[in-house]
Scaffold this motif. Sequence first.
Motif, PDB file in Angstrom:
ATOM      1  N   VAL A 102       1.447  12.526   3.959  1.00  0.00           N
ATOM      2  CA  VAL A 102       1.903  11.447   3.075  1.00  0.00           C
ATOM      3  C   VAL A 102       2.240  10.203   3.891  1.00  0.00           C
ATOM      4  O   VAL A 102       1.913   9.068   3.496  1.00  0.00           O
ATOM      5  CB  VAL A 102       3.112  11.905   2.242  1.00  0.00           C
ATOM      6  CG1 VAL A 102       3.720  10.731   1.481  1.00  0.00           C
ATOM      7  CG2 VAL A 102       2.694  12.992   1.260  1.00  0.00           C
ATOM      8  N   ALA A 103       2.895  10.388   5.021  1.00  0.00           N
ATOM      9  CA  ALA A 103       3.207   9.248   5.892  1.00  0.00           C
ATOM     10  C   ALA A 103       1.930   8.555   6.355  1.00  0.00           C
ATOM     11  O   ALA A 103       1.868   7.317   6.427  1.00  0.00           O
ATOM     12  CB  ALA A 103       4.022   9.719   7.094  1.00  0.00           C
ATOM     13  N   THR A 104       0.901   9.334   6.664  1.00  0.00           N
ATOM     14  CA  THR A 104      -0.379   8.746   7.069  1.00  0.00           C
ATOM     15  C   THR A 104      -1.001   7.957   5.929  1.00  0.00           C
ATOM     16  O   THR A 104      -1.560   6.871   6.141  1.00  0.00           O
ATOM     17  CB  THR A 104      -1.337   9.860   7.538  1.00  0.00           C
ATOM     18  OG1 THR A 104      -0.719  10.637   8.558  1.00  0.00           O
ATOM     19  CG2 THR A 104      -2.630   9.259   8.080  1.00  0.00           C
ATOM     20  N   ALA A 105      -0.909   8.493   4.704  1.00  0.00           N
ATOM     21  CA  ALA A 105      -1.450   7.773   3.551  1.00  0.00           C
ATOM     22  C   ALA A 105      -0.719   6.462   3.314  1.00  0.00           C
ATOM     23  O   ALA A 105      -1.338   5.448   2.949  1.00  0.00           O
ATOM     24  CB  ALA A 105      -1.369   8.659   2.303  1.00  0.00           C
ATOM     25  N   VAL A 106       0.591   6.450   3.523  1.00  0.00           N
ATOM     26  CA  VAL A 106       1.366   5.215   3.354  1.00  0.00           C
ATOM     27  C   VAL A 106       1.031   4.222   4.464  1.00  0.00           C
ATOM     28  O   VAL A 106       0.917   3.017   4.217  1.00  0.00           O
ATOM     29  CB  VAL A 106       2.875   5.527   3.336  1.00  0.00           C
ATOM     30  CG1 VAL A 106       3.699   4.245   3.319  1.00  0.00           C
ATOM     31  CG2 VAL A 106       3.227   6.392   2.131  1.00  0.00           C
ATOM     32  N   ALA A 107       0.852   4.713   5.686  1.00  0.00           N
ATOM     33  CA  ALA A 107       0.547   3.825   6.808  1.00  0.00           C
ATOM     34  C   ALA A 107      -0.856   3.233   6.704  1.00  0.00           C
ATOM     35  O   ALA A 107      -1.099   2.116   7.176  1.00  0.00           O
ATOM     36  CB  ALA A 107       0.703   4.573   8.130  1.00  0.00           C
ATOM     37  N   PHE A 108      -1.785   3.981   6.090  1.00  0.00           N
ATOM     38  CA  PHE A 108      -3.171   3.518   5.943  1.00  0.00           C
ATOM     39  C   PHE A 108      -3.514   3.460   4.454  1.00  0.00           C
ATOM     40  O   PHE A 108      -4.295   4.294   3.957  1.00  0.00           O
ATOM     41  CB  PHE A 108      -4.133   4.436   6.682  1.00  0.00           C
ATOM     42  CG  PHE A 108      -3.984   4.444   8.170  1.00  0.00           C
ATOM     43  CD1 PHE A 108      -4.673   3.536   8.958  1.00  0.00           C
ATOM     44  CD2 PHE A 108      -3.130   5.346   8.793  1.00  0.00           C
ATOM     45  CE1 PHE A 108      -4.538   3.530  10.333  1.00  0.00           C
ATOM     46  CE2 PHE A 108      -2.978   5.352  10.166  1.00  0.00           C
ATOM     47  CZ  PHE A 108      -3.678   4.446  10.947  1.00  0.00           C
ATOM     48  N   PRO A 109      -2.955   2.506   3.714  1.00  0.00           N
ATOM     49  CA  PRO A 109      -3.220   2.430   2.271  1.00  0.00           C
ATOM     50  C   PRO A 109      -4.690   2.156   1.997  1.00  0.00           C
ATOM     51  O   PRO A 109      -5.340   1.364   2.682  1.00  0.00           O
ATOM     52  CB  PRO A 109      -2.332   1.274   1.808  1.00  0.00           C
ATOM     53  CG  PRO A 109      -2.121   0.437   3.040  1.00  0.00           C
ATOM     54  CD  PRO A 109      -2.107   1.398   4.187  1.00  0.00           C
ATOM     55  N   GLY A 110      -5.214   2.826   0.980  1.00  0.00           N
ATOM     56  CA  GLY A 110      -6.614   2.638   0.628  1.00  0.00           C
ATOM     57  C   GLY A 110      -7.587   3.302   1.562  1.00  0.00           C
ATOM     58  O   GLY A 110      -8.802   3.054   1.493  1.00  0.00           O
ATOM     59  N   ARG A 111      -7.094   4.191   2.445  1.00  0.00           N
ATOM     60  CA  ARG A 111      -7.947   4.883   3.406  1.00  0.00           C
ATOM     61  C   ARG A 111      -7.747   6.395   3.293  1.00  0.00           C
ATOM     62  O   ARG A 111      -7.245   7.052   4.216  1.00  0.00           O
ATOM     63  CB  ARG A 111      -7.627   4.423   4.831  1.00  0.00           C
ATOM     64  CG  ARG A 111      -8.023   3.003   5.146  1.00  0.00           C
ATOM     65  CD  ARG A 111      -9.527   2.901   5.305  1.00  0.00           C
ATOM     66  NE  ARG A 111      -9.940   1.586   5.767  1.00  0.00           N
ATOM     67  CZ  ARG A 111     -11.200   1.257   6.015  1.00  0.00           C
ATOM     68  NH1 ARG A 111     -12.148   2.160   5.846  1.00  0.00           N
ATOM     69  NH2 ARG A 111     -11.517   0.051   6.422  1.00  0.00           N
ATOM     70  N   PRO A 112      -8.106   7.015   2.181  1.00  0.00           N
ATOM     71  CA  PRO A 112      -7.918   8.465   2.054  1.00  0.00           C
ATOM     72  C   PRO A 112      -8.728   9.250   3.074  1.00  0.00           C
ATOM     73  O   PRO A 112      -8.357  10.371   3.433  1.00  0.00           O
ATOM     74  CB  PRO A 112      -8.383   8.764   0.624  1.00  0.00           C
ATOM     75  CG  PRO A 112      -9.289   7.623   0.270  1.00  0.00           C
ATOM     76  CD  PRO A 112      -8.735   6.427   0.984  1.00  0.00           C
ATOM     77  N   GLU A 113      -9.838   8.667   3.545  1.00  0.00           N
ATOM     78  CA  GLU A 113     -10.640   9.361   4.551  1.00  0.00           C
ATOM     79  C   GLU A 113      -9.873   9.529   5.858  1.00  0.00           C
ATOM     80  O   GLU A 113     -10.119  10.469   6.623  1.00  0.00           O
ATOM     81  CB  GLU A 113     -11.959   8.632   4.799  1.00  0.00           C
ATOM     82  CG  GLU A 113     -11.841   7.271   5.471  1.00  0.00           C
ATOM     83  CD  GLU A 113     -11.578   6.142   4.487  1.00  0.00           C
ATOM     84  OE1 GLU A 113     -11.755   4.977   4.890  1.00  0.00           O
ATOM     85  OE2 GLU A 113     -11.220   6.423   3.344  1.00  0.00           O
ATOM     86  N   MET A 114      -8.923   8.624   6.118  1.00  0.00           N
ATOM     87  CA  MET A 114      -8.114   8.741   7.331  1.00  0.00           C
ATOM     88  C   MET A 114      -7.173   9.945   7.227  1.00  0.00           C
ATOM     89  O   MET A 114      -6.967  10.671   8.204  1.00  0.00           O
ATOM     90  CB  MET A 114      -7.312   7.453   7.532  1.00  0.00           C
ATOM     91  CG  MET A 114      -6.661   7.325   8.895  1.00  0.00           C
ATOM     92  SD  MET A 114      -7.891   7.112  10.193  1.00  0.00           S
ATOM     93  CE  MET A 114      -6.809   6.888  11.609  1.00  0.00           C
TER      94      MET A 114
END
Length: 337
Positions: A146-158
């Motif tokens: 979840v933290a990664t998703a917040v840090a990279f918004p719009g980048r679910p592949e990340m």
Amino acid sequence: MEGVTGEATAQPRARRRITSLEVLCALLVVAILGQSWLRDVLDVPALSTGATVFVAVCVQALPFLVLGVLISGAIAAFVPARTLRRVLPRHTGAAVGVAGLAGVALPGCECASVPVARRLMGQGVAPAAALTFLLAAPAVNPVVLVATAVAFPGRPEMVLARFLGSFATAVVMGLLWARWGNPDWIVARALSRVPDPAEGGRWRAFAETARTDLVEAGGFLVLGGLISAALGVLVPRSWFDVLGAQLVLGVAVMAVLAVLLALCSEADAFVAASMAALPLLPKLVFLVVGPAIDVKLFALHAGTFGRRFAMRFAPVTFAVAVCCAVAVGVPLIGGAR
């Protein structure tokens, strides 16, 4: 004579140690009292930019860091290590896969996963499965994703690439240990039974574990924020442009940087995201390598499992993490920014 004897035998008082939490509170008080002076000092464009980056990284990451240490404390206090032992298959290969997936359900920070892995070994879990859990728990748990998703918004592949790269690293290392690992590399005390920390009181164990992890991980978060701010201010943008243009060099530099910075897995995504000039692939390598092996983990491994183990486990983990991150990242994110 009695008075002299009493004075001679009197035990000296133990000196009270100043904790890191008290130092932090003192620094906050000084900052509040001297805020006008700090405002004048920071009235420089470069320092203002660095301060903005530092505050942004810390403020974004702190809620996830707190959530992570609370979950880690709850696991240490309320989830006995024998629970994992019951659900692990007898076959080593299957146990490695289940231990990797258990990292999703039982999250914890890097520092907390080391004693948990030791407890698992002490209760008879195969070292290959325990080491798989050690690598998976801080890297593929929901808090980190979840933290990664917040840090990279719009980048679910990340987020997907981080999960797959970290999970693959944990499983590959477990299988490598099952095939070529030598139990003699691990010191005997690490294989002996470790008492359950909840035996001294579950809520006390929860509070102590959460407090210790928060203080230690918070320090690394502040350090990472400071280094991120310094990189943004002191390092010329042309250097990052070179790393962005030279993908292989960028991957190598970010892999080494992940080892040296030793960030908490709940906060490293925000530091990586702040390096806007770099492509996503070097950032992914940073996020996969960091929770697997860094300087603090090397010290913890050496102190817990022995120097012979750490000297072999660390370089192999580093190489496997880089390879897994690249293998997953190239098809998913390629050279995207």
